[in-house]
Scaffold this motif. Structure first.
Motif, PDB file in Angstrom:
ATOM      1  N   ALA A 219       0.828  -1.202   0.000  1.00 19.73           N
ATOM      2  CA  ALA A 219       0.000   0.000   0.000  1.00 19.73           C
ATOM      3  C   ALA A 219       0.866   1.256   0.000  1.00 19.73           C
ATOM      4  CB  ALA A 219      -0.901  -0.021   1.224  1.00 19.73           C
ATOM      5  N   GLU A 220       0.306   2.301  -0.540  1.00 19.13           N
ATOM      6  CA  GLU A 220       0.985   3.592  -0.535  1.00 19.13           C
ATOM      7  C   GLU A 220       0.097   4.583   0.203  1.00 19.13           C
ATOM      8  OE1 GLU A 220       3.908   4.501  -1.759  1.00 19.13           O
ATOM      9  OE2 GLU A 220       4.400   2.530  -2.569  1.00 19.13           O
ATOM     10  N   GLU A 221       0.731   5.579   0.767  1.00 17.60           N
ATOM     11  CA  GLU A 221      -0.033   6.579   1.500  1.00 17.60           C
ATOM     12  C   GLU A 221      -1.052   7.261   0.606  1.00 17.60           C
ATOM     13  OE1 GLU A 221       2.206   9.372   3.716  1.00 17.60           O
ATOM     14  OE2 GLU A 221       2.834   7.888   5.202  1.00 17.60           O
ATOM     15  N   ASN A 222      -0.642   7.475  -0.644  1.00 15.16           N
ATOM     16  CA  ASN A 222      -1.543   8.173  -1.553  1.00 15.16           C
ATOM     17  C   ASN A 222      -2.797   7.356  -1.852  1.00 15.16           C
ATOM     18  OD1 ASN A 222      -0.135  10.501  -1.750  1.00 15.16           O
ATOM     19  ND2 ASN A 222       1.102   9.813  -3.477  1.00 15.16           N
ATOM     20  N   ASP A 223      -2.611   6.024  -1.959  1.00 16.19           N
ATOM     21  CA  ASP A 223      -3.774   5.178  -2.208  1.00 16.19           C
ATOM     22  C   ASP A 223      -4.753   5.306  -1.062  1.00 16.19           C
ATOM     23  OD1 ASP A 223      -2.256   4.434  -4.292  1.00 16.19           O
ATOM     24  OD2 ASP A 223      -1.704   2.466  -3.516  1.00 16.19           O
ATOM     25  N   LEU A 224      -4.197   5.268   0.142  1.00 16.15           N
ATOM     26  CA  LEU A 224      -5.053   5.358   1.310  1.00 16.15           C
ATOM     27  C   LEU A 224      -5.775   6.700   1.334  1.00 16.15           C
ATOM     28  CD1 LEU A 224      -2.721   3.778   3.955  1.00 16.15           C
ATOM     29  CD2 LEU A 224      -4.805   2.803   3.062  1.00 16.15           C
ATOM     30  N   ARG A 225      -5.006   7.729   1.027  1.00 12.52           N
ATOM     31  CA  ARG A 225      -5.607   9.062   1.023  1.00 12.52           C
ATOM     32  C   ARG A 225      -6.772   9.121   0.032  1.00 12.52           C
ATOM     33  NH1 ARG A 225      -4.229  14.221   2.674  1.00 12.52           N
ATOM     34  NH2 ARG A 225      -2.275  13.561   3.605  1.00 12.52           N
ATOM     35  N   ASP A 226      -6.542   8.564  -1.154  1.00 17.68           N
ATOM     36  CA  ASP A 226      -7.592   8.564  -2.160  1.00 17.68           C
ATOM     37  C   ASP A 226      -8.827   7.836  -1.657  1.00 17.68           C
ATOM     38  OD1 ASP A 226      -5.984   9.951  -3.795  1.00 17.68           O
ATOM     39  OD2 ASP A 226      -5.384   8.252  -5.056  1.00 17.68           O
ATOM     40  N   MET A 227      -8.597   6.703  -0.997  1.00 19.84           N
ATOM     41  CA  MET A 227      -9.705   5.888  -0.549  1.00 19.84           C
ATOM     42  C   MET A 227     -10.531   6.614   0.512  1.00 19.84           C
ATOM     43  SD  MET A 227      -8.692   1.927  -0.378  1.00 19.84           S
ATOM     44  CE  MET A 227      -7.691   2.148   1.021  1.00 19.84           C
ATOM     45  N   PHE A 228      -9.833   7.300   1.406  1.00 18.47           N
ATOM     46  CA  PHE A 228     -10.535   7.882   2.542  1.00 18.47           C
ATOM     47  C   PHE A 228     -11.022   9.301   2.279  1.00 18.47           C
ATOM     48  CE2 PHE A 228      -8.621   4.259   4.503  1.00 18.47           C
ATOM     49  CZ  PHE A 228      -9.553   3.881   5.462  1.00 18.47           C
ATOM     50  N   GLU A 229     -10.478   9.900   1.233  1.00 15.19           N
ATOM     51  CA  GLU A 229     -10.860  11.273   0.972  1.00 15.19           C
ATOM     52  C   GLU A 229     -12.317  11.375   0.517  1.00 15.19           C
ATOM     53  OE1 GLU A 229      -7.793  13.123  -1.379  1.00 15.19           O
ATOM     54  OE2 GLU A 229      -7.331  14.300   0.410  1.00 15.19           O
ATOM     55  N   ARG A 230     -12.871  10.239   0.113  1.00 13.33           N
ATOM     56  CA  ARG A 230     -14.268  10.237  -0.328  1.00 13.33           C
ATOM     57  C   ARG A 230     -15.202  10.663   0.796  1.00 13.33           C
ATOM     58  NH1 ARG A 230     -15.145   4.386  -2.459  1.00 13.33           N
ATOM     59  NH2 ARG A 230     -13.186   3.962  -1.439  1.00 13.33           N
ATOM     60  N   PHE A 231     -14.749  10.460   2.017  1.00  9.45           N
ATOM     61  CA  PHE A 231     -15.672  10.692   3.140  1.00  9.45           C
ATOM     62  C   PHE A 231     -15.487  12.068   3.755  1.00  9.45           C
ATOM     63  CE2 PHE A 231     -14.683   6.224   2.759  1.00  9.45           C
ATOM     64  CZ  PHE A 231     -15.956   5.705   2.559  1.00  9.45           C
ATOM     65  N   GLY A 232     -14.507  12.785   3.315  1.00 14.30           N
ATOM     66  CA  GLY A 232     -14.299  14.110   3.894  1.00 14.30           C
ATOM     67  C   GLY A 232     -12.836  14.473   3.856  1.00 14.30           C
ATOM     68  N   ARG A 233     -12.553  15.643   4.364  1.00 17.86           N
ATOM     69  CA  ARG A 233     -11.185  16.125   4.256  1.00 17.86           C
ATOM     70  C   ARG A 233     -10.259  15.330   5.187  1.00 17.86           C
ATOM     71  NH1 ARG A 233      -7.489  20.114   5.284  1.00 17.86           N
ATOM     72  NH2 ARG A 233      -8.398  20.893   7.214  1.00 17.86           N
ATOM     73  N   VAL A 234      -9.219  14.783   4.594  1.00 14.43           N
ATOM     74  CA  VAL A 234      -8.242  14.001   5.362  1.00 14.43           C
ATOM     75  C   VAL A 234      -7.092  14.932   5.717  1.00 14.43           C
ATOM     76  CG1 VAL A 234      -6.624  12.094   5.243  1.00 14.43           C
ATOM     77  CG2 VAL A 234      -8.883  11.859   4.246  1.00 14.43           C
ATOM     78  N   THR A 235      -6.811  15.059   6.980  1.00 13.70           N
ATOM     79  CA  THR A 235      -5.740  15.975   7.363  1.00 13.70           C
ATOM     80  C   THR A 235      -4.390  15.282   7.409  1.00 13.70           C
ATOM     81  OG1 THR A 235      -6.221  15.517   9.670  1.00 13.70           O
ATOM     82  CG2 THR A 235      -7.223  17.480   8.714  1.00 13.70           C
ATOM     83  N   ARG A 236      -4.420  13.995   7.621  1.00 13.79           N
ATOM     84  CA  ARG A 236      -3.127  13.335   7.788  1.00 13.79           C
ATOM     85  C   ARG A 236      -3.293  11.860   7.478  1.00 13.79           C
ATOM     86  NH1 ARG A 236       0.029  10.765  12.096  1.00 13.79           N
ATOM     87  NH2 ARG A 236      -1.974  10.358  13.058  1.00 13.79           N
ATOM     88  N   VAL A 237      -2.324  11.315   6.755  1.00 11.42           N
ATOM     89  CA  VAL A 237      -2.292   9.871   6.534  1.00 11.42           C
ATOM     90  C   VAL A 237      -0.937   9.409   6.993  1.00 11.42           C
ATOM     91  CG1 VAL A 237      -2.321   8.042   4.824  1.00 11.42           C
ATOM     92  CG2 VAL A 237      -3.834   9.986   4.554  1.00 11.42           C
ATOM     93  N   PHE A 238      -0.936   8.477   7.891  1.00 10.92           N
ATOM     94  CA  PHE A 238       0.350   7.920   8.315  1.00 10.92           C
ATOM     95  C   PHE A 238       0.323   6.424   8.083  1.00 10.92           C
ATOM     96  CE2 PHE A 238       2.663   5.693  11.744  1.00 10.92           C
ATOM     97  CZ  PHE A 238       3.918   5.920  11.235  1.00 10.92           C
ATOM     98  N   LEU A 239       1.210   5.978   7.224  1.00  6.57           N
ATOM     99  CA  LEU A 239       1.310   4.557   6.930  1.00  6.57           C
ATOM    100  C   LEU A 239       2.638   4.085   7.505  1.00  6.57           C
ATOM    101  CD1 LEU A 239       0.261   2.065   5.312  1.00  6.57           C
ATOM    102  CD2 LEU A 239       1.569   2.928   3.393  1.00  6.57           C
ATOM    103  N   ALA A 240       2.581   3.167   8.440  1.00 11.14           N
ATOM    104  CA  ALA A 240       3.820   2.674   9.061  1.00 11.14           C
ATOM    105  C   ALA A 240       4.572   1.841   8.051  1.00 11.14           C
ATOM    106  CB  ALA A 240       3.481   1.839  10.287  1.00 11.14           C
ATOM    107  N   LYS A 241       5.835   2.191   7.900  1.00 11.74           N
ATOM    108  CA  LYS A 241       6.637   1.473   6.914  1.00 11.74           C
ATOM    109  C   LYS A 241       7.858   0.880   7.578  1.00 11.74           C
ATOM    110  CE  LYS A 241       5.431   3.732   2.660  1.00 11.74           C
ATOM    111  NZ  LYS A 241       5.723   4.870   1.821  1.00 11.74           N
ATOM    112  N   ASP A 242       8.279  -0.217   7.030  1.00 12.96           N
ATOM    113  CA  ASP A 242       9.495  -0.841   7.538  1.00 12.96           C
ATOM    114  C   ASP A 242      10.681  -0.001   7.090  1.00 12.96           C
ATOM    115  OD1 ASP A 242      10.439  -3.896   8.435  1.00 12.96           O
ATOM    116  OD2 ASP A 242      11.931  -2.729   7.347  1.00 12.96           O
ATOM    117  N   ARG A 243      11.546   0.252   8.019  1.00 15.54           N
ATOM    118  CA  ARG A 243      12.650   1.148   7.702  1.00 15.54           C
ATOM    119  C   ARG A 243      13.590   0.561   6.647  1.00 15.54           C
ATOM    120  NH1 ARG A 243      15.510   4.719  12.219  1.00 15.54           N
ATOM    121  NH2 ARG A 243      13.646   4.334  13.403  1.00 15.54           N
TER     122      ARG A 243
END
Lengths: 288, 335
Positions: A219-243
């Motif tokens: 997954a990418e942060e942008n994908d998540l943002r796109d998915m959730f932006e449908r419901f309203g303004r998303v202020t922050r997306v944090f996707l935990a990534k392996d370093r």
């Protein structure tokens, strides 16, 4: 491939000598390859059957006759009398380097260094804080270590720390994975030590933050943002990534500007299929 | 890309050179030997013994018969490439910082250091490209630098000009036959901050790239000394090389050797930087050395490059597919 074929007693027609190995077999395959089957004993005394499939290809290289001639030169100086071929004392092969030129190399690299700088800034005036009592010592050294349980919701607090910058995100991310297990008797209710926690995590607004788990590791942060932006303004997306690998760890936090949007998103997106996995969406637990 | 590490030297590298066919690689370092390597597999062919001081420079003639070296023992030596025997020694009052054969191998230029009251000079020797021949004792002509000493020099196409790079950041053009000054420009920052550390000619010798301590590298036209391209980096540069086949420039540097111990490897910028020759953009870096890069040489066929560092290692790289595939969008559109 080594294959341990223990002699089946039923196959033994005669009690032949177990120390005798079957002869090597070479079979020519119709596709031009050869299969070589050999047998040997390993250290434990077991019979090992090795089957190798070999394709022979002849690579012809055309070089300048001058180059070919120089290839035949005898060695001199410190190498005098040495056999042909690279000497391990002077020649070795380094680790693989991935070199992909790219036209936007500079911009992509700049971000990285900026991130690093901010990390350094973040950590500069960071003090050691005990997770149990918030004292300025390591958790392991805490005098209340055995009497008080650690802060209950480390996961949520980790996300909260992420608010203040990338650096803290990483730190929080580590803490999160570490503290993801919550003892059964502490689940759903506040731990005893929690009242002592808080600190700088307190002034964080968790009301409209969703915790998304079972996220595909691609997954990418942008994908998540796109998915959730449908419901309203998303202020922050944090996707935990392996370093190391840069892949997602499987969970993310989505903050909405409005709690009602978050509630709607939570309801709709829980159980949503994404990247072969079914998302689990819930409100991020409030820390302290 | 798996680099081959060559550990033939005990001290920091000063120069590496491919021969014209690209099958041999010569390296000099501050220890007193020259190493010859097969570039394809990193096998050491041999070493050349005889110098008494740190070696500063090496060059091979186009037929790979003779090797010229300049050293801090104030000598230039000519070697038989095949056997490692020293054929000729020229003595100077000061150290020799740069030697280069002309395109046809019949001339050799050498830059000598300004030290102990002696001015920096550039001398040109006639060369007979034959192991048996007796080389001339006296130079054809000598250029003396009264103002700022030259640090590097190179031959232009057809031996028409000699291009020198100076300690004060200027680049001069001398007549290749007579040694007369034709013109000079202030190509880099004025003063020692702009000291030119390397000049390497393009394969056709109509333009060259300079590397300077002022953190830039420039491509300059041989005929009119016009600065054609400027590559800006964030570290003092020790070397710059042009790649045939692809329009890239490889720059190497890192902070001064004396500051190395006080900085981390990440900050040290000990990477080979690739810039696009036309667009002047940085397109990538290759890590590996743990000291500044002192010298970079590119395979004459453009299939790889070698870098020598202050850390005493030579790393030979053979480019792989992504390197050759990389093109800018405008290049793809044209194709």
């Amino acid at each position: 491939m080594p294959d341990t074929s223990r002699a089946n007693w039923a196959d033994d027609e005669e009690f032949d000598d177990p120390t005798v190995l079957p002869p090597q077999q070479v079979l020519s395959n119709p596709d031009g390859t050869k299969t070589i089957i050999t047998f040997r004993f390993n250290d434990a005394g077991k019979k090992i059957k090795t089957t190798r499939k070999i394709r022979t290809t002849i690579v012809k290289e055309h070089v300048n006759p001058r180059v070919a001639e120089r290839k035949e030169w005898s060695k001199f100086g410190a190498e005098k009398g040495h056999a042909r071929g690279p000497d391990l004392s002077t020649t070795s092969v380094g680790e693989n380097i991935v070199f992909r030129p790219s036209s936007n190399w500079k911009s992509s690299n700049k971000e990285e260094s900026k991130e690093e700088d901010s990390l350094r800034d973040q950590l500069k005036d960071k003090k050691v804080a005990c997770r149990i009592c918030k004292g300025d010592h390591f958790t392991a050294r805490c005098p209340f270590k055995d009497t008080l349980p650690p802060l209950d919701d480390v996961a949520a607090s980790g996300a909260g720390a992420g608010d203040s910058g990338n650096a803290a995100e990483d730190v929080g991310g580590l803490g999160m994975t570490k503290g993801s297990y919550v003892a059964p008797h502490l689940r759903g209710k506040k731990g005893a030590g929690e009242t002592m926690g808080g600190g700088n995590f307190k002034d964080r607004d968790d009301l409209a933050t969703l915790r998304v788990t079972n996220v595909s590791e691609f997954a990418e942060e942008n994908d998540l943002r796109d998915m959730f932006e449908r419901f309203g303004r998303v202020t922050r997306v944090f996707l935990a990534k392996d370093r190391e690998t840069g892949r997602a760890k499987g969970f993310a936090f989505i903050s909405f500007a409005d709690r009602s949007d978050a509630a709607r998103a939570c309801e709709k997106m829980d159980g949503f299929g994404y990247g072969h996995l079914i998302l689990r969406v819930e409100f991020a637990k409030k820390s302290a | 890309m798996r680099p081959i590490l060559l550990q033939g030297h005990e001290r920091s590298l000063t120069q590496i050179k491919y021969n014209k066919d690209g099958d041999l690689l010569f390296s000099t370092a501050k220890d007193h030997v020259i190493c010859a390597w097969y570039s394809v597999n990193g096998e050491r062919l041999g070493t050349y013994h005889g110098h008494q001081g740190a070696l500063w420079t090496v060059d091979i003639d186009p037929t790979s018969t003779l090797l010229a070296t300049g050293a801090a023992d104030n000598t230039i030596k000519i070697w038989d490439v095949k056997t490692g025997k020293s054929l000729k020694t020229w003595d100077f009052p000061t150290a020799v910082k740069r030697v280069e054969f002309s395109e046809d191998g019949t001339l050799l230029l050498a830059v000598t250091e300004a030290r102990m009251g002696f001015l920096g000079t550039l001398v040109v020797f006639p060369i007979i490209v034959d192991v048996e021949a007796q080389q001339a004792d006296a130079p054809l002509f000598t250029i003396t630098f009264r103002e700022s000493k030259a640090t590097v020099a190179a031959w232009s196409y057809l031996n028409k000009y000699i291009i020198t790079g100076h300690e004060d950041g200027s680049v001069s053009q001398y007549d290749g036959k007579s040694g007369e000054l034709i013109q000079d420009i202030q190509a880099h920052e004025i003063g020692t901050a702009g000291q030119i550390t390397d000049i390497q000619m393009a394969p056709d010798r109509t333009y060259f790239v300079t590397a300077s301590k002022d953190k830039t590298a420039k491509i300059i036209d041989v005929d009119n000394l016009k600065v054609l391209k400027t590559f800006v980096t964030d570290t003092p540069l020790n070397t710059a090389a042009l790649t045939p086949k692809k329009d890239f420039v490889i720059l190497g540097g890192g902070q001064e050797a004396r500051d190395v111990t006080t900085t981390s490897q990440r900050q040290g910028k000990f990477e080979a930087r690739f810039y696009h020759k036309i667009f002047e953009d940085e397109i990538g870096r290759v890590r590996g050395h743990f000291g500044p890069l002192n010298t970079i040489a590119v395979h004459p066929q453009g299939t790889g490059y070698a870098s020598g560092g202050e850390d005493g290692y030579v790393r030979v790289h053979h480019f792989d597919k992504p390197y050759f595939d990389f093109t800018y969008e405008v290049e793809r559109m044209k194709a």
